[in-house]
Design a protein around this motif. Structure first.
Motif, short mmCIF file in Angstrom:
data_model
loop_
_atom_site.label_atom_id
_atom_site.label_comp_id
_atom_site.label_asym_id
_atom_site.label_seq_id
_atom_site.Cartn_x
_atom_site.Cartn_y
_atom_site.Cartn_z
N GLY A 13 0.90 -1.25 -0.08
CA GLY A 13 -0.11 0.21 -0.01
C GLY A 13 0.75 1.19 -0.02
O GLY A 13 0.22 2.42 0.15
N GLY A 33 -8.43 5.32 4.04
CA GLY A 33 -6.96 5.94 3.75
C GLY A 33 -6.99 7.29 3.89
O GLY A 33 -5.99 7.99 3.33
N ALA A 267 -6.87 -0.45 5.69
CA ALA A 267 -5.63 0.24 6.13
C ALA A 267 -5.75 0.97 7.56
O ALA A 267 -6.67 1.16 7.95
N ARG A 280 -3.82 -6.00 7.34
CA ARG A 280 -3.85 -5.68 5.71
C ARG A 280 -3.80 -7.16 4.92
O ARG A 280 -2.68 -7.77 5.18
#
Length: 327
Positions: A13, A33, A267, A280
């Motif tokens: 990510g 996020g 996240a 995750r």
């Protein structure tokens, strides 16, 4: 960049890189996020959105005209940094309200004290995006400042104003109300997204205590009736503690009512430390669940690659099973 490489990038990510290399840095204002600096990376026509973090195990550097991403010195992917329009390439993706009264335990938005855009601000942003000649769609999303009803009112008014001026697809994602689906459709929206967040009943009750999953599912059923086939989607976050069995059951349930699920990697956010346990998903898990999703979509005659607005055509945060898989 094939699906396996993209899954690897999504599972991490982020990349460690010099932010000055990026001319189109953005800070997402909605969803788990929110608050992270991010950019879009495109390799061989496949797109992924990555946060910029010093502690990332991935390192990215420019080599000539290409951005090269490596792990432990080994090249993973080579591509370009994509220019955004608003929030993502090719779309004017507007977050009306960056606040939220719903305290979903995985989401930092309620703690970020974000802004609420005025109608004039939003119309100006979209007009400027249109002037670039690159606006292929308009997407509207929102938190909830005071009530879900107020956000639907704002979305309806905005869509009506936009439909008077622009002949591009319009997608909308808000928290549903009793009459939101018909109002948004009649205002001029083409596609609809109501996010379930998780289909695991126990987790949903724990993590989104002010929302009712059955109410959301009823709204999605109505959405399919009003908007039609391949016009309604929903985010399903993977990594909140659900098992693969639970995730697959949720995928099957959504597909059975005509909804296209979007599998979003969970996240972690420091503002939610201690409130939620997030793992995750690995690249292998993302590939496994998205292949299962593709199988179920194909069986139902649903497509993830026909949407024109919001997350499915963007593909930056997720694997789109009908775009990212080669088979």
């Amino acid at each position: 960049m094939n699906a396996e490489t993209k899954a690897q990038l999504i599972s991490v990510g982020s990349v460690n890189m010099d932010p000055s290399l990026i001319h189109w840095l953005t800070i997402p204002t909605a969803g788990p996020g929110a608050g992270n600096i991010a950019f879009f990376f495109n390799s061989e026509g496949h797109r992924v959105r990555l946060a910029v973090k010093e502690n990332s195990p991935l390192e990215a550097k420019m080599e000539g005209e290409a951005l090269v991403i490596r792990k432990d010195g080994v090249e993973i992917a080579r591509g370009i940094i994509e220019e955004e329009l608003i929030h993502c390439p090719d779309q004017a993706f507007i977050t009306m309200c960056e606040k939220c009264i719903y305290d979903c335990k995985f989401c930092p938005v309620p703690k970020l004290n974000g802004k609420v855009k005025s109608m004039e601000q939003m119309l100006k942003m979209i007009a400027e995006a249109n002037e670039t000649g690159r606006m292929k769609a308009i997407s509207i999303t929102s938190g909830v400042e005071i009530s879900a009803e107020d956000e639907v009112d704002r979305a309806e008014k905005l869509i009506r104003r936009l439909r008077e001026k622009y002949n591009v697809p319009i997608g909308v994602s808000v928290y549903p109300t009793e009459d939101s689906t018909c109002r948004l459709k009649f205002a001029g929206a083409d596609e609809l997204k109501y996010n379930v967040e998780t289909m695991d009943r126990k987790l949903h009750a724990e993590l989104c205590p002010e929302q009712e999953l059955e109410y959301l599912l009823d709204a999605l059923r109505e959405g399919v009736k009003v908007f039609g086939k391949n016009k309604v989607c929903s985010n399903v976050i993977i990594g909140l503690g659900e098992t693969d069995e639970s995730a697959k059951k949720g995928i099957e349930e959504l597909v059975s009512i005509g909804v296209v699920p979007i599998l979003r990697a969970a996240a972690k956010h420091p503002l939610r430390e201690g409130e939620v346990t997030i793992e995750r998903p690995s690249a292998e898990r993302l590939l496994h669940l998205n292949r299962f999703l593709k199988e179920k979509l194909d069986e139902a005659g649903l497509r993830a690659d026909t949407f024109k607005t919001m997350c499915l055509p963007c593909t930056g945060c997720d694997i789109n099973p009908h775009i990212d898989f080669e088979d």
